[in-house]
Structure formats: structure tokens, C-alpha cells
Design a protein around this motif. Structure first.
Motif, mmCIF file in Angstrom:
data_model
loop_
_atom_site.group_PDB
_atom_site.id
_atom_site.type_symbol
_atom_site.label_atom_id
_atom_site.label_comp_id
_atom_site.label_asym_id
_atom_site.label_seq_id
_atom_site.Cartn_x
_atom_site.Cartn_y
_atom_site.Cartn_z
ATOM 1 N N GLY B 224 6.351 26.575 180.120
ATOM 2 C CA GLY B 224 5.763 27.758 179.513
ATOM 3 C C GLY B 224 5.081 27.460 178.182
ATOM 4 O O GLY B 224 4.166 28.148 177.769
ATOM 5 N N LEU B 225 5.588 26.410 177.521
ATOM 6 C CA LEU B 225 5.058 26.074 176.205
ATOM 7 C C LEU B 225 3.882 25.113 176.268
ATOM 8 O O LEU B 225 3.353 24.748 175.226
ATOM 9 C CB LEU B 225 6.156 25.404 175.366
ATOM 10 C CG LEU B 225 7.107 26.276 174.588
ATOM 11 C CD1 LEU B 225 8.013 25.391 173.762
ATOM 12 C CD2 LEU B 225 6.347 27.208 173.677
ATOM 13 N N ARG B 226 3.523 24.669 177.473
ATOM 14 C CA ARG B 226 2.576 23.561 177.557
ATOM 15 C C ARG B 226 1.317 23.726 176.690
ATOM 16 O O ARG B 226 0.977 22.817 175.944
ATOM 17 C CB ARG B 226 2.193 23.304 179.018
ATOM 18 C CG ARG B 226 1.185 22.181 179.156
ATOM 19 C CD ARG B 226 1.356 21.404 180.417
ATOM 20 N NE ARG B 226 2.652 20.778 180.499
ATOM 21 C CZ ARG B 226 3.302 20.590 181.634
ATOM 22 N NH1 ARG B 226 2.804 20.997 182.751
ATOM 23 N NH2 ARG B 226 4.471 19.988 181.633
ATOM 24 N N PRO B 227 0.635 24.887 176.729
ATOM 25 C CA PRO B 227 -0.571 25.006 175.890
ATOM 26 C C PRO B 227 -0.247 24.843 174.405
ATOM 27 O O PRO B 227 -0.994 24.207 173.666
ATOM 28 C CB PRO B 227 -1.072 26.428 176.173
ATOM 29 C CG PRO B 227 -0.347 26.884 177.374
ATOM 30 C CD PRO B 227 0.906 26.109 177.484
ATOM 31 N N THR B 228 0.909 25.403 173.988
ATOM 32 C CA THR B 228 1.301 25.276 172.586
ATOM 33 C C THR B 228 1.576 23.820 172.238
ATOM 34 O O THR B 228 1.208 23.337 171.168
ATOM 35 C CB THR B 228 2.558 26.116 172.317
ATOM 36 O OG1 THR B 228 2.414 27.372 172.972
ATOM 37 C CG2 THR B 228 2.743 26.336 170.841
ATOM 38 N N ILE B 229 2.243 23.115 173.143
ATOM 39 C CA ILE B 229 2.558 21.706 172.886
ATOM 40 C C ILE B 229 1.275 20.895 172.765
ATOM 41 O O ILE B 229 1.118 20.091 171.837
ATOM 42 C CB ILE B 229 3.479 21.141 173.991
ATOM 43 C CG1 ILE B 229 4.855 21.811 173.905
ATOM 44 C CG2 ILE B 229 3.623 19.627 173.855
ATOM 45 C CD1 ILE B 229 5.816 21.434 175.012
ATOM 46 N N VAL B 230 0.341 21.132 173.678
ATOM 47 C CA VAL B 230 -0.935 20.408 173.597
ATOM 48 C C VAL B 230 -1.605 20.698 172.257
ATOM 49 O O VAL B 230 -2.077 19.787 171.563
ATOM 50 C CB VAL B 230 -1.866 20.807 174.766
ATOM 51 C CG1 VAL B 230 -3.255 20.214 174.571
ATOM 52 C CG2 VAL B 230 -1.277 20.341 176.092
ATOM 53 N N PHE B 231 -1.581 21.969 171.848
ATOM 54 C CA PHE B 231 -2.182 22.357 170.569
ATOM 55 C C PHE B 231 -1.545 21.588 169.416
ATOM 56 O O PHE B 231 -2.241 20.990 168.587
ATOM 57 C CB PHE B 231 -2.007 23.872 170.376
ATOM 58 C CG PHE B 231 -2.357 24.375 169.004
ATOM 59 C CD1 PHE B 231 -3.675 24.548 168.630
ATOM 60 C CD2 PHE B 231 -1.357 24.673 168.084
ATOM 61 C CE1 PHE B 231 -4.000 25.009 167.361
ATOM 62 C CE2 PHE B 231 -1.670 25.135 166.815
ATOM 63 C CZ PHE B 231 -2.994 25.297 166.450
ATOM 64 N N THR B 232 -0.205 21.554 169.360
ATOM 65 C CA THR B 232 0.447 20.876 168.224
ATOM 66 C C THR B 232 0.210 19.368 168.279
ATOM 67 O O THR B 232 0.084 18.741 167.234
ATOM 68 C CB THR B 232 1.967 21.142 168.208
ATOM 69 O OG1 THR B 232 2.521 20.749 169.450
ATOM 70 C CG2 THR B 232 2.266 22.584 167.924
#
Lengths: 278, 312
Positions: B224-232
């Protein structure tokens, strides 16, 4: 999502323990700055270092204020950060509103350029920027730090996202029906709605400007520094007195910490709001 | 939070129709931003490429002599450039990887129902409020060889002191520790925001199906966090590529230690321009840093896209 349903997970003792340790690690360097700033240099280089605050705080603060022009630096930083914050918040709200709610030719392209440059390192532009500042005869003067920071691509994007969601089109439409000019609509409809976003952007901008390091040390000298430039010369000087270096550090950090103590909750909210979500 | 989750209908792209007299008004709204942005943001960005093809010295910044690619070839022959590139990479990995992993773990804990939740969140973010200069001066003292608190602590449990400044790995660890300290809490909050956008019923139904907390974390939270992880990952990579203040102030010289053991590309660029007065060559370093960031961002994007495909 309702707060009560946010997480089905109940924190156990282990969660508290780990978070407690993390909090200690996050906060300890601040505590230690206070300890070191309130001791003498010889106490700091003793075999068993001091772990509690001592009696020398005001003496060291006074010394730090004399050395490295910290007094001037604090005033300079306050001035620079306030002007930059006002500039960024105002220009970002104006442009953010236009990008969020107005239609005009080239809007997509202009927005893409704005957002695109956020990914480019500031170092890339620093050399020509330095040459411009020299040409304008602004080297070592505060406008050299203020001018390039007065607008922010991030700020425009932030305000656009905020107004996109917070400002209903119907409100603007109602203003138009009443025959108000766009500027009038901006003043009496957009600004009140934008205020929470402007406050968050303002806090973030103030902190970032106060803490900015790279451009100020390039553009300013240690004779007319901002706090960060003064800290650099305090740390690099032939003054090995670490307690005074730490007193200077304390002076440079304190204003932001006060802002943080008063508005920490809102800053946390602002950062989480600006985050990319799944 | 309430604002961002309450989505308005997607009418924004249409917007109210302006009257004829107001057709130019939107440009008035974006003008203050774009005038300054063009002069102090865009122009320098583009002009750097031009500068990097010239000999420009700090003292005579008005005079530019055409060099072609010579600044770049000189760079590639300079062992200190390669050293800085290598250091940027190792310090980048040392600071980014633990930082993001710890942030993920902390965000997971902060997402629990806890007493004093706001207190923990604010405390975690406090390091973010300090400046590079202040944080580095404090850590440089904590990492001091003879009187530093960390070596004293090591000594009190019977370990040998470490030379956190002269030793290559230890000094790079020290610099990375400053970065990690300042940014872990910030990233934890970014992850927390992402976690709160994951519907709670997913966890409830997983729990009903007998999934352990670890399985829930692994199969619900992380995807679920994948886009956030890519962003960070992208943002931290860019930050690590530009690392400058921490190595400059760690010992207080632009060489990055006596044997340049922790000199980064950002510091190398500053040394070329403002210690050696070669602005043209510094501009070439800036362009190399930019290309590096573009490559790293593309690699990140490619990895993210590939993982998306294989996982679904």
C-alpha cells in the motif's frame, strides 16, 4: 476516515519501549547542546564528560554573541527569513490560485516547468547565480540571499494542491455573479480559505530559510553573516573552546525550536498533508 | 488529514469561465512568481551548461574563455573527482538505507493506537528543525576522538575508542549518522501519512483470516505504501547526491578530511569553485551531479515499475 477507525492496532509495551528509545535518540543531541553550552571547555575535555547542565550558560552565550558576529547574524537571519517567508507565501498563493482555479493559455506547460525544476539540485544554478549577484554588486549583502529565495516552486505547487481541494468553484462563481473583479475575489474569497495552507507553508518556509546553508555561505562573508554562516566560522575558527561553539549553536537553534514547541502539532500535520499518498 | 481525504468532485480542470476583460488577469497572478523564478531560478540552471564550457575564475567572474569540453576531461583525469564520486555513493548508501528502514518501522509503531501519540510525532520531527550547521557541530563533538561522548561511552563498556574523523569508514559513518538523525523522523511522518490512507478494513479482514501482524505489515502495509516509498527513495537519493554541509563542517575544511576520506561531490564542487577559484570547472561538476541524479531517478523509476509488474 474517522480517527477512531484509523488503526485497528493497539500499541503494546514493546511499541512504547521502541518509541521511547527513538525519542531519546532524537532529543539527546539537543539536551547535550545545552549541557555543553553551560559548562567550561575544561569540563568538556575531562576524562569523564559532564552529563548535566552547569553554571556557565550565560557567560558562554555572552562570549558567543561577541565572537563570529552572532548578534548581527541573528538579526540578519530574522530579517532574511521574514522577508523570504512573506514573499514565498504571497507569490505562491497568487500563482497557486491561478493554477488551481483559473483557465489560461499555457497553464499546463507553465505548471509542468514549475514542478519539473523541483527535482533539479540547487547546486546546478549556483555558479551563474553567483555571477549575477557579483554583477549586481550584491555580494556580501542581504538582498543576495533574499532575492533568489523570494519565490519557490514547491510553494506554488503546495498552494495549488491546497486550493484545489479547499476552495469550491461555486464560491468563485458566486463572486463573479456579484460582479466582483478577480482581484476582489482573491482578497475576500480566496485569501480567507487559503489561510491554513498559507500558515503551514509559512512555517515550513521560515524554518527552511533560517536553516539554509549552501547559498548563504557562497553569497555572504563572515562579516555580515546569517546565523548558519556565523556557525560555520565559529566552528572553524582558531577558538578551540567547544563550550562557546555549543553556546552559538544553541543560539542558532533556539528560535526554530521555539516555533516548533508552539506549532509542532501543525508542522507535523503540514508535512503529513504534503506527503504523497498511496 | 480531513481536508485531503475529503475529495472534491473533479471540476477543477474546468474552472469558472473568465469574462473577456479578465482574460489577462491570470497572468497577473502568476507573474510575480515567474519573473523572479526566471531570473534567479531558470536562467542560472540553463546558463550553468554554458559556463561549464569556459574558463571562468572567481576573481574575474566577468571574463569567460572558451574551453569546449576541457573542464570535463580534466575532471575525469582528477583522482579526487573519482574519490568524491565513490564517497558520495558510499555515504549515500550508509545514510539512506538505514534511515528509510528505521523510518518505516517507526511509522508502523506511530500508527498504533498510543497514548501521547502527538508527543512522539513531534519529538521524532525535532531533528528536522535543526540546521545542517548546528547538527553537524554537535555531532562532530559527540564523535570527537579524545573527548567525545561516544568514545567515552564505548570506553565505559570496555571497547576501544574509534577515530571518527581520520578513519575512512568511521568518518563516513559519522557523516551518515548526522544525515540519518536529521531525516529519519521526517520520513517516518511521510510513511505514516501513507499508512493512514490504507483502509482499516483490509487489516480487519486479514486479522479475521488469521494473518499475523508481520504478515499484515508485509502484505498490506508495504504494498500500500509503494508510491510513498518510491517517493522517499527518490528524494533521499537526490539529497544524498547533493550532500555538502555535513562533510564541510564535520572537521571544518572543504577537503573533506585530511586524506579527502569523506569528501562528497557537493563539497568537491565547492572546493573547485570557492577554494581553488575555478568556477568553470565547478560548473562542470554541477552538471555531472545533475546527470547522476537523472540516471539514479531513472533507475529508481525502472525498479519501481518492474516490481509493480512482478508483484501483481
Amino acid at each position: 476516515m474517522k480517527p477512531a477507525k484509523r488503526s485497528p492496532l493497539q500499541g503494546g509495551p514493546l511499541a512504547y519501549a521502541v518509541l521511547g528509545v527513538a525519542t531519546l535518540l532524537a532529543v539527546f543531541p539537543f539536551y547535550w547542546t545545552l549541557v555543553a553550552a553551560s559548562r567550561s571547555n575544561s569540563e568538556l575535555s575531562a576524562a569523564t564528560p559532564a552529563l548535566t547542565p552547569g553554571p556557565n550558560l550565560f557567560h558562554n552565550l555572552g562570549e558567543a554573541l561577541q565572537q563570529a558576529a552572532i548578534g548581527t547574524a541573528l538579526l540578519n537571519s530574522l530579517l532574511v527569513s521574514s522577508v523570504v517567508t512573506a514573499g514565498v507565501v504571497l507569490s505562491s498563493t497568487l500563482a497557486g490560485f491561478a493554477f488551481a482555479k483559473l483557465r489560461f493559455r499555457g497553464r499546463g506547460l507553465l505548471l509542468a516547468v514549475t514542478v519539473g525544476t523541483m527535482m533539479i539540485p540547487p547546486q546546478l544554478g549556483v555558479i551563474p547565480l553567483f555571477m549575477v549577484i557579483v554583477k549586481l554588486d550584491l555580494q556580501n549583502k542581504l538582498p543576495a540571499v533574499v532575492l533568489p529565495s523570494l519565490v519557490s516552486a514547491f510553494g506554488v505547487f503546495f498552494m495549488r494542491q491546497f486550493l484545489l481541494q479547499a476552495l469550491p468553484d461555486e464560491l468563485i462563481e458566486a463572486g463573479r455573479v456579484d460582479g466582483a473583479s478577480l482581484l476582489r475575489i482573491f482578497r475576500s474569497i480566496v485569501l480567507p480559505v487559503a489561510r491554513p495552507g498559507m500558515a503551514v507553508l509559512g512555517m515550513l518556509t521560515f524554518m527552511a530559510t533560517w536553516n539554509d546553508f549552501f547559498w548563504p555561505i557562497v553569497a555572504l562573508s563572515s562579516q555580515n553573516p546569517t546565523v548558519q554562516v556565523a556557525l560555520k566560522s565559529l566552528g572553524q575558527g582558531y577558538v578551540p573552546d567547544q563550550s562557546i561553539v555549543m553556546a552559538g549553536t544553541l543560539l542558532g537553534t533556539l528560535p526554530v525550536l521555539v516555533v516548533f514547541a508552539l506549532l509542532g502539532r501543525q508542522i507535523v500535520g503540514g508535512i503529513m498533508q504534503g506527503a504523497v499518498k498511496g | 488529514m480531513a481536508i485531503s481525504s475529503a475529495r472534491l468532485p473533479a471540476v477543477a480542470s474546468a474552472g469558472p469561465r473568465p469574462r473577456r476583460a479578465g482574460r489577462l488577469a491570470p497572468y497577473g497572478f502568476v507573474a510575480p512568481f515567474f519573473v523572479l523564478f526566471a531570473a534567479f531560478g531558470l536562467f542560472p540552471l540553463l546558463y550553468t551548461a554554458y559556463v561549464s564550457l569556459h574558463r571562468v575564475e572567481l576573481q574575474t567572474a566577468d571574463r569567460m574563455d572558451w574551453l569546449g569540453l576541457q573542464n570535463y576531461t580534466r575532471l575525469l583525469e582528477d583522482p579526487f573527482f573519482w574519490n568524491a564520486l565513490r564517497n558520495t555513493f558510499t555515504i549515500g548508501v550508509l545514510s539512506t538505507v538505514p534511515q528509510l528502514l528505521m523510518a518505516l518501522g517507526l511509522a508502523h509503531l506511530l500508527n498504533y493506537r498510543l497514548r501521547g501519540r502527538t508527543f512522539f510525532r513531534v519529538a521524532m520531527l525535532m531533528p528536522y528543525a535543526t540546521s545542517v550547521a548546528a547538527a553537524t557541530l554537535v555531532f562532530a563533538q559527540l564523535f570527537g576522538r579524545d573527548y567525545g561522548l561516544i568514545n567515552w561511552a564505548l570506553g565505559s563498556v570496555g571497547l576501544d575508542p574509534v577515530d571518527w574523523q581520520a578513519d575512512t569508514w568511521a568518518s563516513q559513518f559519522g557523516v551518515s549518522a548526522i544525515v540519518t538523525w536529521r531525516w529519519t523522523g521526517y520520513n517516518a511522518l511521510i510513511y505514516l501519512a501513507g499508512m493512514q490512507a490504507i483502509p482499516a478494513d483490509l487489516y480487519e479482514s486479514a486479522a479475521v483470516d488469521g494473518a499475523s501482524r508481520w504478515q499484515q505489515f508485509r502484505h498490506i502495509t508495504v504494498p500500500g505504501l509503494r508510491p510513498t516509498i518510491v517517493f522517499t527513495v527518490v528524494v533521499s537519493t537526490i539529497g544524498a547526491t547533493q550532500l555538502f554541509g555535513e562533510p564541510l563542517l564535520y572537521e571544518g575544511n572543504s577537503g573533506g578530511g585530511i586524506s579527502h576520506q569523506y569528501q562528497t561531490l557537493g563539497l568537491y564542487m565547492y572546493e573547485q569553485g570557492w577554494s581553488f577559484f575555478h568556477l568553470g570547472r565547478a560548473a562542470a561538476v554541477a552538471w555531472v551531479m545533475f546527470l547522476l541524479i537523472v540516471v539514479l531517478a531513472l533507475v529508481n523509476a525502472a525498479v519501481a515499475a518492474r516490481r509493480n509488474r512482478t508483484d501483481r
